[in-house]
Design a protein around this motif. Structure first.
Motif, PDB file in Angstrom:
ATOM      1  N   HIS A  40      39.943  50.445  36.711  1.00 13.14           N
ATOM      2  CA  HIS A  40      39.804  50.014  35.395  1.00 13.14           C
ATOM      3  C   HIS A  40      39.946  51.060  34.403  1.00 13.14           C
ATOM      4  CE1 HIS A  40      35.590  50.839  34.454  1.00 13.14           C
ATOM      5  NE2 HIS A  40      35.680  50.464  35.669  1.00 13.14           N
ATOM      6  N   VAL A  42      36.838  44.447  51.647  1.00  5.08           N
ATOM      7  CA  VAL A  42      37.050  43.902  50.605  1.00  5.08           C
ATOM      8  C   VAL A  42      36.560  42.648  49.963  1.00  5.08           C
ATOM      9  CG1 VAL A  42      39.101  42.964  49.164  1.00  5.08           C
ATOM     10  CG2 VAL A  42      39.530  44.811  51.133  1.00  5.08           C
ATOM     11  N   LEU A  80      44.428  40.563  46.583  1.00  8.50           N
ATOM     12  CA  LEU A  80      43.752  41.642  47.119  1.00  8.50           C
ATOM     13  C   LEU A  80      43.428  41.424  48.435  1.00  8.50           C
ATOM     14  CD1 LEU A  80      40.988  41.938  44.330  1.00  8.50           C
ATOM     15  CD2 LEU A  80      42.657  43.563  44.836  1.00  8.50           C
ATOM     16  N   LEU A 125      33.480  42.608  47.056  1.00  7.57           N
ATOM     17  CA  LEU A 125      34.037  41.927  45.985  1.00  7.57           C
ATOM     18  C   LEU A 125      33.029  40.575  45.466  1.00  7.57           C
ATOM     19  CD1 LEU A 125      37.718  42.665  45.549  1.00  7.57           C
ATOM     20  CD2 LEU A 125      36.060  43.595  44.424  1.00  7.57           C
ATOM     21  N   LEU A 173      44.994  46.694  43.126  1.00  4.80           N
ATOM     22  CA  LEU A 173      44.255  47.707  43.562  1.00  4.80           C
ATOM     23  C   LEU A 173      42.874  47.037  43.763  1.00  4.80           C
ATOM     24  CD1 LEU A 173      45.397  50.381  40.884  1.00  4.80           C
ATOM     25  CD2 LEU A 173      46.021  49.842  43.375  1.00  4.80           C
ATOM     26  N   PHE A 174      42.127  47.697  44.722  1.00  8.86           N
ATOM     27  CA  PHE A 174      40.631  47.145  44.982  1.00  8.86           C
ATOM     28  C   PHE A 174      39.964  47.531  43.779  1.00  8.86           C
ATOM     29  CE2 PHE A 174      42.838  47.827  49.360  1.00  8.86           C
ATOM     30  CZ  PHE A 174      42.835  46.397  49.462  1.00  8.86           C
ATOM     31  N   PRO A 175      39.521  46.804  43.138  1.00  8.28           N
ATOM     32  CA  PRO A 175      38.522  47.333  41.679  1.00  8.28           C
ATOM     33  C   PRO A 175      37.218  47.872  42.056  1.00  8.28           C
ATOM     34  CG  PRO A 175      38.344  44.730  42.150  1.00  8.28           C
ATOM     35  CD  PRO A 175      39.387  45.486  43.202  1.00  8.28           C
ATOM     36  N   HIS A 176      36.759  47.836  43.383  1.00  3.59           N
ATOM     37  CA  HIS A 176      35.485  48.513  43.690  1.00  3.59           C
ATOM     38  C   HIS A 176      35.641  50.093  44.419  1.00  3.59           C
ATOM     39  CE1 HIS A 176      36.729  46.630  47.253  1.00  3.59           C
ATOM     40  NE2 HIS A 176      35.937  47.096  47.996  1.00  3.59           N
ATOM     41  N   PRO A 179      35.756  47.058  31.638  1.00  4.25           N
ATOM     42  CA  PRO A 179      35.812  47.479  30.413  1.00  4.25           C
ATOM     43  C   PRO A 179      35.365  46.625  29.157  1.00  4.25           C
ATOM     44  CG  PRO A 179      38.002  46.892  31.228  1.00  4.25           C
ATOM     45  CD  PRO A 179      37.088  46.888  32.357  1.00  4.25           C
TER      46      PRO A 179
END
Lengths: 294, 364
Positions: free
Chosen positions: B137, A212, A194, A216, B91-94, A7
């Motif tokens: 997000h 994951v 995470l 990422l 939380l998994f951002p992707h 954001p």
């Protein structure tokens, strides 16, 4: 490639257009880029449509012959080979560099700084000297063969120097730090909770890694790939010294056109094709990255 | 899993050290299936480490952790039927909300059709169905919290671990979520282990509370027991407010004991409170248990005091009382109506204390 969309947290003030003060600060860099990047590129572009005269000068005319030659099968093969070698180099750099980067990122802060320093130590010595060091290691009567032959296995000596293997070894060696550093950058930011969440939800170490950790740290892998792949295609010093000019890459060919063959227009055309190839690939990757971020 | 059978969680003499620091010190705790238990304490008290031992992120140095009868002390987190709601949500951002919630099912290789249904059900439970395709997000803090919850319950764990899940929410939302969590827990019949440093949160939600301090459980009991009958000074002070006063025994008289405060005021305490032979003790009095009136009150202990300070708190008035001996008490009186008996600084009042409201805590 674009980082995962975040954001926009920038306050409005940081997004305004630069004022005269900002331009004044940027001026030296703009002047530098203009003089040594934009103008030479423009000259290159103009030359690529010119002809070579008998003594190797540039004859201003308009012809597409240089491009016709650049797209002939001989040179396309060299392009493809260069991409192949650079691709293999990048792949090895990812496979070798990722665990290193990840390990450093997860280490304690004190250890981390020490390890990062080690990654950067090679930069303290001239690149050419380091390449020559590899030659003494790989040559027929060099260190490696000496070691292998000293073993009671009846092996060797191997022909390593002046082979494609030597070229790839040299390229991987030269570019590995450029893969490690960006991957380290994104792995270091990875929130440990995470990974714990992934384990908590039933992912063993491998699944947690593939589902994951890798996604990422993708921005780091992408940046590293760009930093390794692009220069590796154009590299000519290593291919010259360690490949013995037996496996010409596009960088060597372009260099030859300007120095030995004195065919500047053709060299310029190859250079332009090379550049366009990147611009197009980069644009495609950017667009895909933007779409994924949405 | 029959009711009344072996406990869902059985922690037996567990110790966990980090270097020279003992985070959890020989803790034993047993939790029934379907129980809502809260580990309450200040930061560094070992509550989070104990939770991590249950999750499998840490392994005990001593002792065993049994989950539904099975020794899981050295089982990695991905082999335990336990799921956690993380403080940061993690939380998994992707991944989208749907993919986040479905992550555990994907790891367990649940058939896609089954998984889709269970994801829908879980998202429905936390009323987030319409946000399934958002990325983390794009959600508010409260929504993220719900996703984390849905992601943990969709796997149908035997035990749900919650690590201060409400601490990042604003007060209003936090109160709403406390009630909602409690309802969800009842509806699912799940065993909840909830970690918090917020005593009010603990009192609101828990069937039982374990107050932790310095790596040990100081007191274990239901909310009312913990509040009304604190056993240690720490427990008395940590939950709600308490006037903690050291007293000396004057004389014992069958069912009651006469004790004297430092300044000279004497009070009568139920003798069951006091260990035999003790002549020193610590007395805990809740501020709202002191009955205050301008007229003489009827109680086992009555004394006079002056109001030194009055702070208007809306529903209550907080008073600082000073007795003729100079002992200070904090008291809380309800503001029942604007015209009811009003207290002002400087007023002289009668204070009444019932036997039940004088609690002796064990000095450490």
């Amino acid at each position: 490639m674009s980082a995962p969309a975040l954001p926009s947290a920038l306050p409005a003030g940081d997004r305004r257009r630069p004022g005269w003060r900002a331009w004044a600060l940027l001026a030296p860099m703009v002047a530098w880029l203009l003089m040594f990047v934009v103008v030479p590129t423009a000259i290159l572009f103009v030359y690529s449509f010119c002809e070579r005269d008998e003594i190797g000068g540039v004859l201003f005319s308009f012809t597409l012959d240089n491009y016709r030659r650049a797209f002939s099968s001989t040179y396309l093969m060299i392009f493809v080979r260069s991409i192949g070698y650079a691709g293999l180099t990048t792949l090895i750099c990812v496979v070798v560099g990722y665990p290193v980067a990840y390990y450093i990122a997860r280490a304690s802060e004190e250890k981390r700084n020490r390890l990062l320093l080690l990654v950067m130590v090679p930069f303290w010595t001239s690149f050419l000297i380091r390449t020559y060091a590899w030659i003494t290691i790989l040559k027929q009567e060099g260190m490696l063969n000496g070691f292998v032959q000293a073993l009671p296995l009846g092996l060797g000596p191997f022909d390593l120097l002046y082979t494609p293997t030597a070229v790839v070894i040299g390229l991987v060696y030269a570019y590995l730090p450029f893969m490690i550093l960006p991957i380290y950058g994104s792995a270091e930011k990875l929130d440990n909770s995470l990974i714990e969440a992934a384990h908590d939800l039933g992912a063993g170490p491998l699944r947690a890694f593939s589902a994951v950790i890798v996604p990422l740290t993708m921005p780091g892998i992408a940046a590293g790939t760009l930093l390794v792949f692009v220069p590796a295609i154009g590299m000519f010093a290593i291919t010259d010294l360690m490949g013995g000019a037996k496996v010409p890459m596009i960088g060597n060919v372009i260099q030859n056109q300007f120095l030995q063959a004195r065919d500047w227009p053709f060299g310029a055309a190859l250079g332009v094709v090379f550049m366009l190839m990147f611009a197009v690939t980069y644009a495609i990757l950017q667009r895909r990255g933007a779409r994924l971020a949405e | 899993m029959s009711p009344g059978a072996s406990p869902m969680i059985e922690i037996q003499g567990v110790t966990k050290r980090f270097g020279s620091f003992t985070a959890v010190n020989h803790v034993s705790l047993s939790v029934r299936a379907g129980e809502f238990i809260t580990l309450l304490g200040p930061s560094g008290c070992g509550k989070t480490t104990l939770l991590r031992l249950l999750a499998g992120f840490e392994t005990p140095d001593e002792g065993t952790v049994l989950l539904d009868g099975q020794d899981v002390s050295h089982l990695p987190p991905y082999r335990r039927s336990v799921n956690q709601v993380f403080q940061s949500y993690a939380l998994f951002p992707h991944l989208t909300v749907r993919e986040n919630v479905g992550f555990g099912l994907r790891m367990q290789k649940v058939a896609p059709n089954d998984a889709a249904g269970r994801i829908r059900e879980a998202l429905g439970m936390v009323s987030l169905g319409e946000l399934a395709d958002r990325l983390p997000h794009q959600l508010s803090g409260g929504q993220r919290q719900r996703v984390a919850l849905a992601r943990a319950i969709v796997c149908r764990p035997k035990v749900l671990l919650l690590d201060e899940p409400l601490s990042a929410l604003d007060a209003k939302l936090r109160h709403a979520m406390q009630i909602e969590l409690k309802h969800l827990q009842r509806r699912l019949g799940l065993t909840f282990v909830f970690v918090t440093h917020d005593q009010e949160e603990a009192l609101t939600m828990s069937d039982r509370i374990a107050i932790m301090n310095g790596g040990r459980i100081e007191q274990l009991g239901d909310a009312s027991e913990i509040y009304h009958r604190p056993r240690t000074p720490f427990a008395a002070d940590f939950i709600g407010q308490a006037n903690l006063l050291s007293v000396t025994v004057v004389h014992r008289n069958g069912t009651t004991v006469r004790v004297r405060l430092g300044e000279g005021l004497e009070l009568t305490v139920a003798s069951a409170e006091l260990p035999v032979g003790a002549d020193q003790a610590l007395l805990s009095i809740r501020p709202e248990k002191i009955h205050i009136s301008k007229h003489r009150v009827d109680a086992e202990n009555v004394f006079e005091a002056r109001i030194e300070e009055e702070i208007f708190k809306g529903a209550t008035d907080q008073l600082l009382l000073v007795t003729d001996h100079g002992t200070k008490f904090h008291a809380l009186v309800a503001n029942e109506s604007a015209i009811a008996e009003a207290f002002h600084e400087g007023d002289r009042v009668y204070c009444g204390l019932h036997l039940d409201d004088l609690v002796i805590v064990q000095p450490e």
